[in-house]
Design a protein around this motif. Structure first.
Motif, mmCIF file in Angstrom:
data_model
loop_
_atom_site.group_PDB
_atom_site.id
_atom_site.type_symbol
_atom_site.label_atom_id
_atom_site.label_comp_id
_atom_site.label_asym_id
_atom_site.label_seq_id
_atom_site.Cartn_x
_atom_site.Cartn_y
_atom_site.Cartn_z
ATOM 1 N N TYR A 137 0.828 -1.201 0.000
ATOM 2 C CA TYR A 137 0.000 0.000 0.000
ATOM 3 C C TYR A 137 0.863 1.253 0.000
ATOM 4 N N LEU A 166 1.873 16.567 5.266
ATOM 5 C CA LEU A 166 0.595 15.971 5.668
ATOM 6 C C LEU A 166 0.795 15.087 6.889
ATOM 7 N N GLU A 167 -0.110 15.229 7.839
ATOM 8 C CA GLU A 167 -0.005 14.504 9.103
ATOM 9 C C GLU A 167 -1.363 13.900 9.454
ATOM 10 N N LEU A 168 -1.393 12.585 9.593
ATOM 11 C CA LEU A 168 -2.647 11.921 9.939
ATOM 12 C C LEU A 168 -3.015 12.211 11.388
ATOM 13 N N GLY A 214 0.010 2.964 3.472
ATOM 14 C CA GLY A 214 -1.189 2.563 4.203
ATOM 15 C C GLY A 214 -1.108 1.115 4.647
ATOM 16 N N VAL A 248 -3.959 8.870 16.048
ATOM 17 C CA VAL A 248 -2.505 8.930 16.187
ATOM 18 C C VAL A 248 -2.233 9.446 17.601
ATOM 19 N N PHE A 255 3.138 9.840 5.599
ATOM 20 C CA PHE A 255 3.463 10.466 4.337
ATOM 21 C C PHE A 255 4.914 10.940 4.332
ATOM 22 N N ARG A 286 -8.806 8.264 12.303
ATOM 23 C CA ARG A 286 -9.844 7.807 11.390
ATOM 24 C C ARG A 286 -11.039 7.313 12.179
ATOM 25 N N TYR A 295 -0.930 0.970 10.150
ATOM 26 C CA TYR A 295 -1.531 2.148 10.773
ATOM 27 C C TYR A 295 -0.589 2.659 11.867
ATOM 28 N N PRO A 296 -0.393 3.975 11.980
ATOM 29 C CA PRO A 296 -1.053 5.019 11.199
ATOM 30 C C PRO A 296 -0.427 5.229 9.838
ATOM 31 N N ASP A 297 -1.248 5.549 8.872
ATOM 32 C CA ASP A 297 -0.760 5.911 7.564
ATOM 33 C C ASP A 297 0.182 7.107 7.721
ATOM 34 N N ARG A 303 -8.394 5.119 2.134
ATOM 35 C CA ARG A 303 -7.302 4.973 1.166
ATOM 36 C C ARG A 303 -6.992 6.285 0.450
ATOM 37 N N PHE A 304 -7.536 7.391 0.961
ATOM 38 C CA PHE A 304 -7.205 8.740 0.485
ATOM 39 C C PHE A 304 -7.453 8.925 -1.010
ATOM 40 N N TYR A 320 -10.848 9.586 7.144
ATOM 41 C CA TYR A 320 -9.600 10.012 7.757
ATOM 42 C C TYR A 320 -9.574 11.531 7.896
#
Lengths: 112, 114
Positions: free
Chosen positions: A37, B45-47, A96, B61, A103, B50, A99-101, B100-101, B35
């Motif tokens: 992913y 970008l920071e999660l 992905g 998170v 970037f 969800r 978790y957590p996704d 899945r954005f 999300y």
């Protein structure tokens, strides 16, 4: 958390040229289900990110075949051929698998 | 057509709370996680976390566990994020994104200033 490292931080390209962006993960992105992913996104100035590539090499709906993704395990590459003005912005890789996704920090694509 | 429509910009005082919304259309709301992502000015970008709208279960998170609260209303196909005890560090654009954005909202700018 999985750390995503993108290189380079910025790129200058001439219109019609080709560029590659690298993304490396701190651990393998192969999921227990066999899928990887790894996605690529483009964020144009003042806009939301948009999905370009998912699961390493699959182009999202409506995405030009000038965009291609490759790689496996922990090393991945996005290639953009025949660069157009609308391709400019910040490119992010994202994972992905776990978790957590997370970037990457982004690669800014600018005109030379 | 899948659409995520987020609420408008917010200007809040330090210490206040704010609740952002993300209204989904064009798909079955309960079939995908929603999300929430934070983007500080000129940053990445920071999660945040969800929510599964089917049962409203949430995953946060770690750093946002005491900052954000995610909820969802299946009657209106709307996801919400409440941010509490706002500080200048919370000044950012907040995006909702479908599982899945693949689809993103337009973002909500939250500015925290006295």
């Amino acid at each position: 958390d999985v750390v995503m490292t993108q290189t380079p931080v910025s790129l200058s390209v001439s219109l019609g040229g080709q560029v590659s962006i690298s993304c490396r993960s701190s651990q393998s992105l192969v999921h227990n289900n066999g899928n990887t992913y790894l996605s690529w996104y483009l964020q144009k100035p003042g806009q939301s990110p948009q999905l370009l590539i998912y699961k390493v090499s699959n182009r999202f709906s409506g995405i030009s075949d000038r965009f291609s993704g490759s790689g496996s395990g922990t090393d991945f590459t996005l290639k953009i051929s025949r660069v157009e003005p609308d391709d400019l912005g910040v490119y992010y890789c994202g994972q992905g698998t776990q978790y957590p996704d997370t970037f990457g920090a982004g690669t800014k694509l600018e005109l030379k | 057509e899948v659409q995520l429509q987020q609420s408008g910009p917010e200007l809040q005082r330090p210490g206040a709370s704010v609740k952002l919304s993300c209204k989904a259309s064009g798909y079955t709301f309960t079939e995908y996680y929603m999300y929430w992502v934070k983007q500080r000015p000129k940053q990445g970008l920071e999660l945040i976390g969800r929510i599964d709208p089917e049962d409203c279960s949430t995953d946060y998170v770690e750093k946002f566990k005491n900052k954000a609260t995610l909820t969802a209303d299946t009657s209106s196909n709307t996801a919400y994020m409440q941010l509490s005890s706002l500080t200048s560090e919370d000044t950012a654009t907040y995006f909702c994104a479908r599982g899945r954005f693949a689809y993103w909202g337009q973002g909500t700018l939250v500015t925290v200033s006295s």
